[in-house]
Structures are given as structure tokens and as C-alpha cells.
Design a protein around this motif. Structure first.
Motif, PDB file in Angstrom:
ATOM      1  N   VAL A 525      27.550  45.981  54.879  1.00  0.00           N
ATOM      2  CA  VAL A 525      27.729  47.191  54.068  1.00  0.00           C
ATOM      3  C   VAL A 525      28.259  46.828  52.692  1.00  0.00           C
ATOM      4  O   VAL A 525      27.774  47.311  51.661  1.00  0.00           O
ATOM      5  N   ALA A 526      29.258  45.937  52.648  1.00  0.00           N
ATOM      6  CA  ALA A 526      29.829  45.534  51.360  1.00  0.00           C
ATOM      7  C   ALA A 526      28.811  44.755  50.532  1.00  0.00           C
ATOM      8  O   ALA A 526      28.774  44.885  49.298  1.00  0.00           O
ATOM      9  N   TYR A 527      28.004  43.949  51.190  1.00  0.00           N
ATOM     10  CA  TYR A 527      26.944  43.224  50.477  1.00  0.00           C
ATOM     11  C   TYR A 527      25.945  44.205  49.877  1.00  0.00           C
ATOM     12  O   TYR A 527      25.537  44.065  48.715  1.00  0.00           O
ATOM     13  N   ASP A 528      25.575  45.209  50.638  1.00  0.00           N
ATOM     14  CA  ASP A 528      24.611  46.186  50.138  1.00  0.00           C
ATOM     15  C   ASP A 528      25.174  46.932  48.931  1.00  0.00           C
ATOM     16  O   ASP A 528      24.434  47.264  48.005  1.00  0.00           O
ATOM     17  N   ARG A 529      26.475  47.172  48.917  1.00  0.00           N
ATOM     18  CA  ARG A 529      27.101  47.933  47.832  1.00  0.00           C
ATOM     19  C   ARG A 529      27.611  47.053  46.692  1.00  0.00           C
ATOM     20  O   ARG A 529      28.204  47.564  45.740  1.00  0.00           O
ATOM     21  N   LEU A 530      27.384  45.758  46.779  1.00  0.00           N
ATOM     22  CA  LEU A 530      27.937  44.821  45.806  1.00  0.00           C
ATOM     23  C   LEU A 530      27.573  45.227  44.377  1.00  0.00           C
ATOM     24  O   LEU A 530      26.404  45.417  44.046  1.00  0.00           O
ATOM     25  N   GLU A 531      28.577  45.375  43.529  1.00  0.00           N
ATOM     26  CA  GLU A 531      28.379  45.716  42.124  1.00  0.00           C
ATOM     27  C   GLU A 531      28.173  44.428  41.320  1.00  0.00           C
ATOM     28  O   GLU A 531      28.662  43.369  41.696  1.00  0.00           O
ATOM     29  N   TRP A 535      30.374  35.239  38.156  1.00  0.00           N
ATOM     30  CA  TRP A 535      31.113  34.200  38.877  1.00  0.00           C
ATOM     31  C   TRP A 535      31.904  33.352  37.893  1.00  0.00           C
ATOM     32  O   TRP A 535      31.523  33.258  36.735  1.00  0.00           O
ATOM     33  N   PRO A 536      32.995  32.741  38.344  1.00  0.00           N
ATOM     34  CA  PRO A 536      33.569  32.849  39.694  1.00  0.00           C
ATOM     35  C   PRO A 536      34.339  34.159  39.851  1.00  0.00           C
ATOM     36  O   PRO A 536      35.083  34.558  38.946  1.00  0.00           O
ATOM     37  N   PRO A 537      34.186  34.830  41.000  1.00  0.00           N
ATOM     38  CA  PRO A 537      34.933  36.073  41.215  1.00  0.00           C
ATOM     39  C   PRO A 537      36.384  35.769  41.586  1.00  0.00           C
ATOM     40  O   PRO A 537      36.671  34.771  42.254  1.00  0.00           O
ATOM     41  N   THR A 538      37.266  36.635  41.144  1.00  0.00           N
ATOM     42  CA  THR A 538      38.669  36.506  41.572  1.00  0.00           C
ATOM     43  C   THR A 538      38.961  37.409  42.757  1.00  0.00           C
ATOM     44  O   THR A 538      40.001  37.299  43.387  1.00  0.00           O
ATOM     45  N   SER A 539      38.048  38.332  43.033  1.00  0.00           N
ATOM     46  CA  SER A 539      38.117  39.186  44.216  1.00  0.00           C
ATOM     47  C   SER A 539      36.697  39.661  44.492  1.00  0.00           C
ATOM     48  O   SER A 539      35.754  39.238  43.825  1.00  0.00           O
ATOM     49  N   ARG A 540      36.562  40.545  45.464  1.00  0.00           N
ATOM     50  CA  ARG A 540      35.225  41.046  45.790  1.00  0.00           C
ATOM     51  C   ARG A 540      34.616  41.886  44.665  1.00  0.00           C
ATOM     52  O   ARG A 540      33.400  42.085  44.639  1.00  0.00           O
ATOM     53  N   SER A 541      35.435  42.361  43.761  1.00  0.00           N
ATOM     54  CA  SER A 541      34.920  43.279  42.730  1.00  0.00           C
ATOM     55  C   SER A 541      35.249  42.856  41.306  1.00  0.00           C
ATOM     56  O   SER A 541      34.829  43.518  40.361  1.00  0.00           O
ATOM     57  N   VAL A 542      35.973  41.779  41.129  1.00  0.00           N
ATOM     58  CA  VAL A 542      36.391  41.356  39.795  1.00  0.00           C
ATOM     59  C   VAL A 542      35.833  39.961  39.511  1.00  0.00           C
ATOM     60  O   VAL A 542      36.086  39.008  40.268  1.00  0.00           O
ATOM     61  N   GLY A 543      35.063  39.846  38.430  1.00  0.00           N
ATOM     62  CA  GLY A 543      34.504  38.565  38.052  1.00  0.00           C
ATOM     63  C   GLY A 543      35.247  37.952  36.877  1.00  0.00           C
ATOM     64  O   GLY A 543      36.329  38.408  36.486  1.00  0.00           O
TER      65      GLY A 543
END
Length: 884
Positions: A525-531, A535-543
Motif C-alpha cells: 500500500v505504501a509503495y503504491d502511494r509513494l510520492e 534519493w537518498p531519502p531520510t525517511s519514507r517521505s523526505v528526500g
């Protein structure tokens, strides 16, 4: 309630635009995604026409063996069995994959894993070798890793933007429009364009430097020497963060401005202006692309640019960085997973430590221990019989490689050739023993990485047609049949992405900047919603927008490296037999070998035929005329193309587009003229400098065929196939011996002998039309002199009519209804606005690009035509005002 649009990404250039796809009553609509940070809602002409490329015409829908439709299990079993047999008899070096920047990262990952970890050979290379490998090698030499430190915002923050070897107005239009908008808003911004041609991009420039082809390293070495003399170096940065600067500075110490200007064939004053601006402007961004990379000394040219940025500390700072613009939508994603033959996955090289690390992670039974063959070497090995089995995925090497006649010979000789593609008929697919139907852009699900390191989701919005399957699925099914079932038992792209992310962080500890560790735990689900994030990301939502901001680099010392560069001329020079320098590249509205853009009629409206662009002086001296035909030839091969006059072209140089192939023209493949000469480090071919001769082709007759039903079989010296809105158009020319006989006329016009005709053998004239139940089916015009042919636009428009009127029928063999005036050549493809309409609007009082937009909508969509609108304003001697 109407469903929300699907958010996905454009499949064209490396800008990586986000798009919104919606189902409408009359089909699919495509528009720019205003929330995507790469394009903020803008699209270029190609992206705007994507909805017109979704039909199944020419699609490969079922697996085939030797041209026969077969079941998937039969095709997959055959591929796996033949690869196993050849490996067993000749070893893993006898097989190879050739893949593409059109693949998604997940597709790329499993192909690389299969070849390098389980087959045991590194003979997997990608067509990104043809466009980005010199930048890769330059980054690694200077930074320690293949890293682009900048982001698109830096182009807008810079006070000086230098574009070198980049016609971004046509090749990266949306990024160019961001630059153009910023320049209009900030009067202090300056733009320098360094290119032998005065391209559309140069129309934005405060300074255009039309340097001699191949002399870029001279120019940037000279800039480095000037920076030292002018006190423009950042000595603190050099001493703390850079090594090799002493030797590098010593190598350019005696280089003078006059020597640089002479080597580059530029006025000293212009070179001095560029040097002064760069020295005085802290916020400087240098955008570079294929004009730098596609050279026999491309890596050195890259490092000459990186040297001046390191010497001034302008790396990874807001508005100050070198910036490599990638060619394809996922060229960078392919580099991340090791798609190049000289790389392992996750930015790792072939060292004992990294080989062992990847082997453990993959549990690889036959890990490759040395780099494989780069693209040109790979196809030479196929031709020599050293590689006996080749799998080509999502690319068309029979058109895109240098010395394509040798490539075609290699494909013919190949003992076992597999092609996975979307299109049934390509120049490469015709030689395949096995054809595998792949999912197309709108049917694929996964991720891509753009030029600013931004990972975006590509989401499917169409069902798989026929028996087409995703590339990752096809590769995994072959891997399972080769005996590697448990290691390729992926159920989705999300599962592959998670493994890719885990490998990037394995035993990393900051030694490699490419680290997707925070994304390794994404569920489906998180992969499908990936914004979109960089890279490199510091979290799932912050690059991370910029890299090297602290001056630390992923090298053993933590310092970047400057390298002394000795400029080298191109490998082959023009001579008396071949007096012109050939340059090749993209045009505004086409992409690669046209398997996708060739489906959209409006994308042919601007430039519809293969052409050679030449300076007026060269045309006069060699007896060539605009609109005529010419042979462009050398010892490698020849092309037969239409002549285009352009004062923007450097005298002594010619430009031929890269897109045309045997599906769209008789002899238009420019790759036939390019020698197999490569950079010794990167293996990237020298596409930008080939000596050629140009000779007028004296046709005995010329003509055109407009037809609702494409005959395809055309056998004359020159033909070019152009998709119209409701018909196909063939431009034709030939010898007297090729004047069409009655049987040929029936083939071209279709049907029986029922046609309206005008025959005048003495004048060398034939005109015919075929009408059925009041509807135009075909029209053919042949003339001894091309000047006697009418324009095609009115006749093409008749194919949209359900029934012809009397005036239209009467005008068929005239080519016009007597009173009609067409709108001239199309300038604005998005809105179908022709040159005559634009000139009329200018004469009627439109005094700016904005005014033309208000009057005609020209330039208001993608903006790619704005340089040509400005040129028309200039030609009319109308000074552009700042507002409509």
C-alpha cells in the motif's frame, strides 16, 4: 462519481514529468500533474500527445517463434532451454542481454540479477551506454560515485546558467521552460549556450558560443586557467575538500585566452565575456548533456566541467552546481541497479569485497567477477560469433547504434536472438527467433528515477492487451525455467523494489550515497502511494535535494578529485573527400526510433521527413537547394534525406536527426554514417562528429501518396512514411525505371482501376484519386519537377470528410479547391497553428509571444515552439514587447 485521475510519469526524457491520466467519454486524456515537483503541470508536445499513442495498431500481442504464434509456456521454455544449452556448451560469456532506459527500475533489477548473479556473466548493457555513460564515468572519477549533486530548483536559483552540448528547448522542454520563465522574471539572470549550432535553446541566451565541434575541453580548461589568474578560485574549499588540484592547475597554467579562442574558433571577446561572467557569478549552474557525452573524449569533457565547479566550490550549493541531464526516463534508475556492464547493483563496482557482498545478498550461485562487454563491443562479439545468444529488451539497436549495417549483420548471424518489445515490427524485431510481447507504458507498474535523482511511481491505467506481460514477469519466468525458481519468485514490482532498497543499504554505513534503506520496509500500500522523492531519502517521505553540501565525498579520503585534462580532437576529421562534420540528435517532437511518437499524427507536423540541416553558404557552394534531396555518405554508409536550409547551422557542419528507421523511410538511418568509435573509458560512441560528404540527388520524378490504407511496400529510391490525422502520407522520388507501372498504381491507390486520373507522359505528370461512396480513399501526385507539386495540407484534410462536396471533388487533381490557402508549415504542434497564420497575426498587430498566444493559442501549451515564434517576430522586424 467520476474516478480520480491516475498519477503516473511521462515515458520520454529524463525530466521525469508527472502526468494525470483520466478516462473521458471519448477516450483517455493526459495532462500535466500540477503537484509533481519536476514539471508542476507542464508537458511538452510529446507528453501532451501521449493519449494518441495508446492504440493497439502495430502492437505485439502474442509470443512468436520464427514468426508463428505460440503459447507463453512454449516461448519461455524455448528461451530458457536455448540459453541453458549455449551456456553449457560455450560458457556464460557466450550469452548477453541488451536492455533499455525505457525499462522500469524493477524490470532492470531482475534482468541484472539474472545475468550477473545466476548466469554468471556481466554481459548485460543498456542503451544508456549511448547517452549517459561518459557522465557516469566522469562523476565517479571526480566524486567517487555516480551522483548528480543538483536539483531542478538550482536552475531557477542560479544567476548564471550555462548550457553546454544541450538543446534543452527540444530535448528537455519542460525544464527549459522553467529556465525561460525564471529568466523573464529575473532580469539579472544570464544564460550562456555553448553549442556549434544556434539551436532553439540559444534563442534564450545572452551569449551563444558556437565553438568548433569537439573543442569543449579546450574551453573549460581555459576557464580554469582564467579563474586562477582572476582570483576566482576558492582556495579554502580546494585545500579542505579537493585533491589533485595542484597538478590540474599546473596543466592549464600557460593556456592563454587567445589560444583557447583559436582552438575553439571563437572571437576572443566572446570567450572573455563568458569567463568574466563565470568568475564573477557565485550562483552558477552548468547543464550538460549529449553534446558532451557522445564523444571519443566524453569523459574528459565531463571532468573539465566538473573541474571548474570544484575549483570554485560550486557543487551541491543552492543555485551552484554541475548538472548532467539524462536522456531517457529511467537512465538513472538503470544506473542504480547496475544496468551497465561495468557496474554491479546499488552503485557498487567489481571489487572482491563488493562482488562477495552482492553474491551473499542474492545467494548467487554463479556471480560474475569481472565487467562485461560494453554495447559496441557486445555487438561486435555477436557479429564475430563469440556471443551466440542475445536477448534485446525494450530497445531497437538496429537503428540506434553506430555502424548499424554491422549491427544488422550481427543480428542476422546471431545463433539465437530473443526480442521483448511492445511493437511487432521494428528493425530489430524482424531478425528475432523469438518475440515476446511486453507491456507498454500505460500498462506498466513500478518506479523511475529522473535527472535530479527523483524517484517517481509509474502506475498502470490500462489492462494488459492480448497476452502482453510486464518485463519483470517475463525475465522472472525465464529465470525460473533456467532453474532459479526460488530466487525469482516475485509476485509484484513492490516486492522487487523492497529487495533493491535493501541491497542499497547493505553494509553501506554511508560509504555509498545511493542508499534507499528507509524505503526497504514499504508495504504494498505504501509503495503504491509513494510520492516523488529524491534519493537518498531520510525517511519514507523526505528526500535530499542536494548532495555534497558539506564538501564530503564518497572517496577513500572524503575529498573530490580534480584531474588534469589534455584536450583531444575527435577521432576522425573532415577531409577533402568528406568535407562536412555530421552531428546527430533529437528533434522537437519525435522520440528515439519513433515506435511510440510515430503513432501521433501531430508529432509529424513540424518535421515529417528525415533531413539534413545545412548552412545557406554550404548549400550554394555544393549545388544543393532547400527542399531537394541529398545523399549524405562516408566510408561507413549513406543516407538519403531532405535538405533543410538553416543559418543557425555552423558552416562546414551538418545535422541529421537520429529517429528515422526502415519502418519510416527508405534510407534514413543516420547510424549508418557513424563509426564504431568510443570513449576509451566510458565506451560511449562518438555520435556528434563523423566526417561526411553531401551530394544532391537528382531524381527523375518526385511525388506524394496520401492513402487511408497503408500499402507499406514501396520500392523507390526515396520514400518517407508520415502519419497524418486520417491517412498515411508517403513522400516519393525515384528514377525513370522506378516510375510506377499499373500493378504498382493498384497497390498504392488500392482497389481496382476505378479512379480519377490525369496522365501527361510528355510532361512527366501523373495525378490520380480514388473515391468510394463519396469518401476519399487515396490520392497520388507525380511530377518531373518537385516545384510543380501542390502542398499536401488541403488534400490531407479531405480524408476527414465523410463525403466530398462538388468543389472538393473538382479540386482533387489540382491539389486545391482554387480559393483555399493552407496555413503553411505547422509551428505549434499542440494547437496545430501554421506559419502563415502566425505571420498574419503579426501583421495584424501581435507584437509578442504572449499576443500570439492570445490570438492563436500558439505557445500556450508546452512552450516548445516559443523560440520559433520569437524568430518569426524577429524576421518580421517586430521588436518583442514585454506584454501582449
Amino acid at each position: 462519481m467520476k474516478p480520480s485521475p491516475i498519477r503516473t510519469t511521462c515515458p520520454y526524457c529524463g525530466v521525469g514529468c508527472g502526468i494525470l491520466v483520466s478516462r473521458e467519454a471519448n477516450g483517455w486524456s493526459v495532462r500535466g500533474d500540477p503537484e509533481h515537483p519536476a514539471n508542476r503541470g507542464r508537458l511538452c508536445s510529446k507528453g501532451a500527445a501521449l493519449a494518441e499513442t495508446l492504440d493497439l495498431d502495430s502492437r505485439l500481442l502474442h509470443p512468436q517463434i520464427e514468426g508463428r504464434r505460440v503459447a507463453w509456456h512454449s516461448a519461455l521454455d524455448t528461451v530458457a532451454r536455448r540459453f541453458r544449452e549455449i551456456i553449457a556448451e560455450h560458457g556464460p560469456q557466450a550469452v548477453a542481454f541488451y536492455v533499455s532506459g525505457q525499462l522500469l527500475t524493477e524490470d532492470y533489477y531482475v534482468a541484472n540479477k539474472l545475468m550477473k548473479g545466476f548466469i554468471g556473466s556481466a554481459n548485460i548493457d543498456t542503451n544508456s551506454r549511448l547517452c549517459m555513460s561518459s557522465a557516469v564515468a566522469g562523476h565517479k572519477r571526480a566524486f567517487g560515485e555516480d551522483v548528480v549533486p543538483a536539483c531542478y530548483e538550482d536552475v531557477e536559483l542560479a544567476d548564471l546558467v550555462v548550457l553546454v552540448g544541450s538543446n534543452a528547448a527540444w530535448t528537455h522542454p519542460v525544464l527549459y521552460q522553467r529556465l525561460a520563465a525564471t529568466k523573464q522574471a529575473r532580469a539579472q539572470m544570464r544564460v550562456v549556450v555553448i553549442d556549434p549550432r544556434r539551436t532553439a535553446t540559444a534563442e534564450l541566451a545572452d551569449l551563444h558560443l558556437p565553438l568548433a565541434p569537439g573543442t569543449d575541453a579546450w574551453l573549460f580548461n581555459g576557464l580554469l586557467a582564467h579563474l586562477r589568474r582572476a582570483g576566482g578560485l576558492d582556495w579554502g574549499y580546494l585545500q579542505t575538500h579537493v585533491e589533485g588540484f595542484g597538478e590540474t592547475l599546473a596543466a592549464v597554467e600557460r593556456l592563454t585566452l587567445s589560444e583557447v579562442a583559436a582552438a575553439c574558433e571563437l572571437p576572443e571577446a566572446d570567450v572573455a565575456t563568458f569567463y568574466r561572467w563565470f568568475a564573477q557569478t557565485t550562483r552558477s549552474v552548468t547543464l550538460f548533456s549529449q553534446g558532451i557525452n557522445q564523444s571519443s573524449s566524453g569523459v574528459d569533457k565531463v571532468n573539465s566541467i566538473l573541474n571548474v565547479h570544484l575549483a570554485t566550490g560550486r557543487v551541491g550549493q543552492p543555485g551552484a552546481s554541475p548538472f548532467s541531464l539524462t536522456g531517457q526516463p529511467n537512465a538513472m534508475g538503470g544506473r542504480e541497479v547496475g544496468g551497465l556492464a561495468n557496474q554491479l547493483a546499488a552503485h557498487m563496482d567489481f571489487t572482491p569485497e563488493t562482488i562477495e557482498r552482492v553474491r551473499r545478498f542474492w545467494r548467487a550461485p554463479s556471480m560474475a567477477t569481472a565487467p562485461g562487454l560494453k554495447t559496441v563491443e557486445l555487438f561486435e562479439a555477436v557479429r564475430a560469433g563469440d556471443i551466440r545468444a542475445l536477448w534485446v529488451i525494450a530497445t531497437n539497436p538496429a537503428v540506434s547504434l553506430p555502424q548499424v549495417d554491422h549491427v544488422v549483420e550481427a543480428l542476422r548471424r546471431c545463433e539465437f536472438l530473443v526480442v521483448s518489445d511492445v511493437t511487432a515490427r521494428t528493425d530489430t524485431a524482424r531478425h528475432a527467433h523469438v518475440l515476446l510481447p511486453a507491456a507498454a507504458w500505460g500498462e506498466k507498474d513500478g518506479t523511475v528515477t529522473n535527472s535530479e535523482r527523483r524517484i517517481s511511481r509509474q502506475r498502470a491505467f490500462l489492462s494488459l492487451p492480448g497476452e502482453a506481460r510486464p518485463d519483470w514477469w517475463i525475465v522472472c519466468e525465464v529465470a525460473r525455467r533456467m532453474g532459479f525458481s526460488s530466487d525469482f519468485a516475485y509476485r509484484s514490482p513492490a516486492e522487487i523494489f523492497r529487495e533493491h532498497a535493501r541491497l542499497s543499504s547493505l553494509e553501506n554505513g554511508g560509504t555509498r550515497l545511493f542508499d534507499l534503506g528507509p524505503l526497504a520496509s514499504l508495504d504494498d500500500v505504501a509503495y503504491d502511494r509513494l510520492e516523488p522523492l529524491q534519493w537518498p531519502p531520510t525517511s519514507r517521505s523526505v528526500g535530499t535535494a542536494r548532495l555534497f553540501t558539506d564538501g564530503r565525498y564518497p572517496t577513500p579520503t572524503g575529498k573530490a578529485r580534480m584531474l588534469p585534462i589534455q584536450p583531444r580532437p575527435p577521432a576522425r576529421r573532415a577531409d577533402t573527400a568528406h568535407p562536412f562534420v555530421l552531428n546527430t540528435g533529437r528533434i522537437r517532437d519525435q522520440w528515439h526510433t519513433m515506435t511510440r511518437t510515430g503513432k501521433a499524427a501531430r508529432l509529424f507536423a513540424h518535421i515529417g521527413e528525415p533531413c539534413v540541416e545545412m548552412h545557406p553558404r554550404d548549400l550554394a557552394e555544393h549545388g544543393l537547394r532547400p527542399g531537394g534531396l541529398a545523399r549524405v555518405y562516408n566510408t561507413q554508409g549513406e543516407a538519403l534525406v531532405r535538405v533543410m536550409e538553416s543559418a543557425a547551422q555552423r558552416p562546414g557542419s551538418v545535422f541529421v536527426p537520429m529517429h528515422w528507421n526502415d519502418q519510416y523511410t527508405a534510407r534514413g538511418r543516420v547510424g549508418a554514417l557513424i563509426g564504431a568509435i568510443t570513449d576509451p573509458i566510458s565506451g560511449q560512441p562518438e555520435f556528434k562528429h563523423a566526417p561526411v560528404a553531401v551530394l544532391a540527388y537528382a531524381a527523375d520524378w518526385q511525388g506524394f501518396l496520401l492513402t487511408r490504407h497503408d500499402p507499406q511496400a514501396i520500392c523507390v529510391d526515396y520514400w518517407a512514411r508520415v502519419r497524418g490525422q486520417d491517412c498515411w502520407r508517403y513522400e516519393l522520388a525515384g528514377s525513370l525505371a522506378q516510375w510506377p507501372a499499373e500493378e504498382t498504381l493498384r497497390l498504392w491507390l488500392g482497389g481496382g482501376r476505378e479512379r480519377i486520373e490525369l496522365r501527361d507522359p510528355a510532361a512527366g505528370r501523373y495525378r490520380a484519386a480514388r473515391v468510394e461512396t463519396g469518401r476519399l480513399q487515396a490520392v497520388l501526385f507525380l511530377e518531373r519537377q518537385a516545384a510543380a507539386l501542390p502542398r499536401r495540407q488541403w488534400l490531407e484534410s479531405l480524408f476527414a470528410r465523410e463525403r466530398l462536396g462538388e468543389d472538393e471533388r473538382a479540386g482533387l487533381l489540382l491539389g486545391h479547391p482554387g480559393r483555399a490557402q493552407d496555413s503553411g508549415g505547422i509551428i505549434c504542434v499542440c494547437h496545430g497553428v501554421g506559419e502563415r497564420a502566425i505571420v498574419a497575426a503579426i501583421e495584424g498587430g501581435a507584437r509578442s509571444v504572449e499576443a500570439l498566444g492570445l490570438a492563436l493559442k500558439a505557445g500556450t501549451c508546452c512552450g516548445s515552439c516559443i523560440p520559433e515564434l520569437r524568430a518569426l517576430l524577429t524576421r518580421a522586424r517586430v521588436p518583442e514587447t514585454t506584454a501582449a
